[in-house]
Design a protein around this motif. Structure first.
Motif: not given
Length: 122
Positions: A105-106, A84-87, A100-101, A93-94
């Protein structure tokens, strides 16, 4: 093997700690994540207390009790969060430093906990 156990428990304790912050200090969590309540509604606080709080505590404690597959499932939960985060980083463009940190961690927790739970007997 003691090294694997120590790292596994450190990650699970960190997971529970993240949960305690989300559960007991949802406004602080929302501030850190740059989230906000809208129009005086507190639904966002409820979401943070549940999804970013007590849920993390529950999965971490379960993995500490049952080990093995439960530990791997915590890793899978982190893997899902990482997807979800990389998406968001790509599609929305988040890609702030914080994002990124969290992604790092994830991915780290996902890889280690899945491996430890399935193959290292943690």
């Amino acid at each position: 093997m003691i090294f694997v156990t120590v790292i596994t428990y450190a990650m699970l304790i960190a997971t529970a700690f993240f949960g305690v912050i989300g559960w007991l200090q949802p406004r602080k969590t929302m501030e850190m994540l740059k989230l906000q309540t809208v129009g005086g509604h507190t639904d966002g606080l409820s979401e943070v207390r549940g999804a970013s709080g007590a849920l993390f505590i529950a999965i971490a404690v379960a993995a500490m009790i049952w080990g093995g597959m439960a530990t791997a499932m915590v890793g899978i939960a982190y893997a899902g969060a990482g997807v979800g985060r990389i998406t968001a980083i790509i599609a929305d463009r988040a890609g702030s430093q914080t994002t990124w940190i969290f992604f790092a961690v994830e991915v780290t927790f996902a890889a280690f906990l899945i491996w430890a739970g399935l193959f290292a007997g943690a």
